[in-house]
Design a protein around this motif. Structure first.
Motif, PDB file in Angstrom:
ATOM      1  N   ILE A 178     -32.205 -36.072  12.077  1.00 49.89           N
ATOM      2  CA  ILE A 178     -31.648 -35.541  10.818  1.00 49.89           C
ATOM      3  C   ILE A 178     -30.127 -35.386  10.917  1.00 49.89           C
ATOM      4  CG2 ILE A 178     -31.552 -33.460   9.367  1.00 49.89           C
ATOM      5  CD1 ILE A 178     -34.605 -33.203   9.835  1.00 49.89           C
ATOM      6  N   THR A 179     -29.661 -34.798  12.015  1.00 51.53           N
ATOM      7  CA  THR A 179     -28.210 -34.580  12.111  1.00 51.53           C
ATOM      8  C   THR A 179     -27.470 -35.915  12.215  1.00 51.53           C
ATOM      9  OG1 THR A 179     -28.437 -34.185  14.481  1.00 51.53           O
ATOM     10  CG2 THR A 179     -28.329 -32.258  13.114  1.00 51.53           C
ATOM     11  N   ALA A 180     -28.097 -36.906  12.884  1.00 48.08           N
ATOM     12  CA  ALA A 180     -27.446 -38.216  12.975  1.00 48.08           C
ATOM     13  C   ALA A 180     -27.343 -38.860  11.592  1.00 48.08           C
ATOM     14  CB  ALA A 180     -28.236 -39.121  13.914  1.00 48.08           C
TER      15      ALA A 180
ATOM     16  N   PHE B 106     -28.611 -26.152   6.229  1.00 45.83           N
ATOM     17  CA  PHE B 106     -29.254 -24.982   5.606  1.00 45.83           C
ATOM     18  C   PHE B 106     -28.256 -24.231   4.716  1.00 45.83           C
ATOM     19  CE2 PHE B 106     -33.591 -23.819   6.931  1.00 45.83           C
ATOM     20  CZ  PHE B 106     -33.864 -24.831   7.836  1.00 45.83           C
ATOM     21  N   THR B 107     -27.045 -24.068   5.211  1.00 46.61           N
ATOM     22  CA  THR B 107     -26.066 -23.277   4.459  1.00 46.61           C
ATOM     23  C   THR B 107     -25.622 -24.004   3.194  1.00 46.61           C
ATOM     24  OG1 THR B 107     -25.252 -22.451   6.562  1.00 46.61           O
ATOM     25  CG2 THR B 107     -23.856 -22.044   4.669  1.00 46.61           C
ATOM     26  N   GLU B 108     -25.346 -25.306   3.351  1.00 42.08           N
ATOM     27  CA  GLU B 108     -24.745 -26.035   2.221  1.00 42.08           C
ATOM     28  C   GLU B 108     -25.771 -26.571   1.242  1.00 42.08           C
ATOM     29  OE1 GLU B 108     -22.120 -28.852   4.092  1.00 42.08           O
ATOM     30  OE2 GLU B 108     -21.075 -27.188   5.079  1.00 42.08           O
ATOM     31  N   ARG B 109     -26.954 -26.976   1.729  1.00 43.83           N
ATOM     32  CA  ARG B 109     -27.936 -27.620   0.843  1.00 43.83           C
ATOM     33  C   ARG B 109     -29.229 -26.832   0.690  1.00 43.83           C
ATOM     34  NH1 ARG B 109     -26.726 -33.055   0.265  1.00 43.83           N
ATOM     35  NH2 ARG B 109     -28.025 -32.825  -1.568  1.00 43.83           N
TER      36      ARG B 109
ATOM     37  N   PHE C 136     -33.479 -29.466   3.501  1.00 37.02           N
ATOM     38  CA  PHE C 136     -33.790 -29.754   4.908  1.00 37.02           C
ATOM     39  C   PHE C 136     -35.227 -30.259   5.037  1.00 37.02           C
ATOM     40  CE2 PHE C 136     -35.500 -28.355   9.039  1.00 37.02           C
ATOM     41  CZ  PHE C 136     -34.678 -29.088   9.890  1.00 37.02           C
ATOM     42  N   ARG C 137     -36.158 -29.628   4.316  1.00 39.66           N
ATOM     43  CA  ARG C 137     -37.566 -30.053   4.409  1.00 39.66           C
ATOM     44  C   ARG C 137     -37.740 -31.477   3.845  1.00 39.66           C
ATOM     45  NH1 ARG C 137     -38.614 -26.841   8.397  1.00 39.66           N
ATOM     46  NH2 ARG C 137     -38.203 -24.684   7.884  1.00 39.66           N
ATOM     47  N   ALA C 138     -36.957 -31.823   2.841  1.00 40.73           N
ATOM     48  CA  ALA C 138     -37.029 -33.190   2.305  1.00 40.73           C
ATOM     49  C   ALA C 138     -36.531 -34.192   3.354  1.00 40.73           C
ATOM     50  CB  ALA C 138     -36.195 -33.289   1.026  1.00 40.73           C
ATOM     51  N   LEU C 139     -35.503 -33.787   4.101  1.00 43.67           N
ATOM     52  CA  LEU C 139     -34.996 -34.654   5.177  1.00 43.67           C
ATOM     53  C   LEU C 139     -36.056 -34.812   6.258  1.00 43.67           C
ATOM     54  CD1 LEU C 139     -31.360 -33.218   5.473  1.00 43.67           C
ATOM     55  CD2 LEU C 139     -32.013 -35.445   4.538  1.00 43.67           C
ATOM     56  N   GLU C 140     -36.768 -33.722   6.555  1.00 42.05           N
ATOM     57  CA  GLU C 140     -37.850 -33.817   7.545  1.00 42.05           C
ATOM     58  C   GLU C 140     -38.930 -34.799   7.062  1.00 42.05           C
ATOM     59  OE1 GLU C 140     -38.117 -29.792  10.172  1.00 42.05           O
ATOM     60  OE2 GLU C 140     -39.102 -29.681   8.241  1.00 42.05           O
TER      61      GLU C 140
ATOM     62  N   GLY D 194     -28.557 -19.077  16.739  1.00 39.16           N
ATOM     63  CA  GLY D 194     -28.178 -20.251  15.950  1.00 39.16           C
ATOM     64  C   GLY D 194     -29.325 -20.903  15.202  1.00 39.16           C
ATOM     65  N   ARG D 195     -30.389 -20.141  14.916  1.00 42.02           N
ATOM     66  CA  ARG D 195     -31.519 -20.734  14.193  1.00 42.02           C
ATOM     67  C   ARG D 195     -31.561 -20.194  12.764  1.00 42.02           C
ATOM     68  NH1 ARG D 195     -33.883 -21.084  19.690  1.00 42.02           N
ATOM     69  NH2 ARG D 195     -34.751 -23.161  19.851  1.00 42.02           N
ATOM     70  N   PRO D 196     -31.281 -21.067  11.811  1.00 39.43           N
ATOM     71  CA  PRO D 196     -31.177 -20.600  10.423  1.00 39.43           C
ATOM     72  C   PRO D 196     -32.445 -19.944   9.899  1.00 39.43           C
ATOM     73  CG  PRO D 196     -30.781 -22.996  10.585  1.00 39.43           C
ATOM     74  CD  PRO D 196     -31.011 -22.490  11.956  1.00 39.43           C
ATOM     75  N   MET D 197     -33.619 -20.342  10.391  1.00 37.88           N
ATOM     76  CA  MET D 197     -34.855 -19.750   9.882  1.00 37.88           C
ATOM     77  C   MET D 197     -35.028 -18.297  10.326  1.00 37.88           C
ATOM     78  SD  MET D 197     -36.473 -21.625   7.822  1.00 37.88           S
ATOM     79  CE  MET D 197     -38.127 -20.958   7.739  1.00 37.88           C
ATOM     80  N   LEU D 198     -34.220 -17.878  11.307  1.00 36.01           N
ATOM     81  CA  LEU D 198     -34.335 -16.484  11.760  1.00 36.01           C
ATOM     82  C   LEU D 198     -33.212 -15.613  11.209  1.00 36.01           C
ATOM     83  CD1 LEU D 198     -35.522 -17.006  15.426  1.00 36.01           C
ATOM     84  CD2 LEU D 198     -36.865 -16.484  13.395  1.00 36.01           C
ATOM     85  N   ALA D 199     -32.191 -16.260  10.672  1.00 38.37           N
ATOM     86  CA  ALA D 199     -31.079 -15.498  10.110  1.00 38.37           C
ATOM     87  C   ALA D 199     -31.601 -14.717   8.900  1.00 38.37           C
ATOM     88  CB  ALA D 199     -29.960 -16.441   9.690  1.00 38.37           C
TER      89      ALA D 199
END
Ligand code: S3P
Length: 195
Positions: A48-50, A60-63, A68-72, A128-133
């Motif tokens: 995904i990051t590539a 997560f922050t910007e979109r 993110f789930r659509a990218l997955e 650094g895990r957005p799902m826990l923030a």
């Protein structure tokens, strides 16, 4: 020609998919396992990051999470090209309907399971895990409980609460060897010893 490094590696090239909650050690175990099997290693988060040219927290922050789930989902479509790889998935990757079935069609799916406390301690250390923030410990525990229904559909569950990465890899290799032996017996293919 695939070079097999470990004498205890199974014979046939295979695809192994690791699933599990954040902090389970999928990257570490996946990398070691790939080395022992002489296979390539890939992480869905890296794919995904590539593609996006940006980090997971930034996505997560910007979109937002939905993006993110659509990218997955699009990465899942691309995993068919990863035959003979060890694939480490993001913690939420297998938890949409139908995904576990598709992963199991690719190869052997292994759940790196653990008690929540052990996972949470590791996650908190790394961060650094957005799902826990913004999620309390109780909310994160509830998320794990919900996700277990997906993870538990794996072919094999390895409890890594008190297991190091090497021991987890040995357990997975043993399972792959046993599975291969059973397949060969079912196909009536001699009794060639498996290293
Ligand atoms: C997520 C887990 C992360 C990453 C993303 C979302 C999740 O991967 O895919 O931050 O929903 O649990 P790890 O499990 O490798 O931390």
């Amino acid at each position: 020609m695939i070079q097999r490094m470990g004498s205890d590696a199974p014979e046939a090239p295979c695809t192994v998919v690791l699933v599990g909650f954040m902090g389970a050690g999928k990257s570490t175990v996946g990398r070691l396992l790939a080395r022992r099997l002489g296979l390539c290693f890939v992480e869905t988060d890296d794919m995904i990051t590539a593609r996006e040219g940006t980090s997971i927290p930034e996505i997560f922050t910007e979109r937002g999470e939905a993006h993110f789930r659509a990218l997955e989902a699009s990465v899942l479509d691309a995993l068919g090209d990863k035959h003979g790889h060890v694939i480490a998935t993001g913690g939420g990757f297998p938890c949409r309907p139908g995904v576990m079935e598709r992963l199991k069609a690719l190869g052997t799916v292994v759940w790196l399971a653990a008690e929540f406390d052990a996972l949470y301690e590791r996650e908190s250390r790394v961060g650094g895990r957005p799902m826990l923030a913004g999620r309390s410990r109780e909310e994160a525990a509830a998320l794990y409980e919900v996700r277990k229904a997906s993870y538990s559909q794996a072919h094999l569950a390895v409890d890594v609460s008190r297991l190091g990465a090497d021991a987890a890899v040995s357990r997975i290799l043993r399972y792959l060897r046993e599975r291969e032996r059973a397949k060969r017996q079912a196909a009536g293919v001699g009794s060639r010893p498996i290293p």
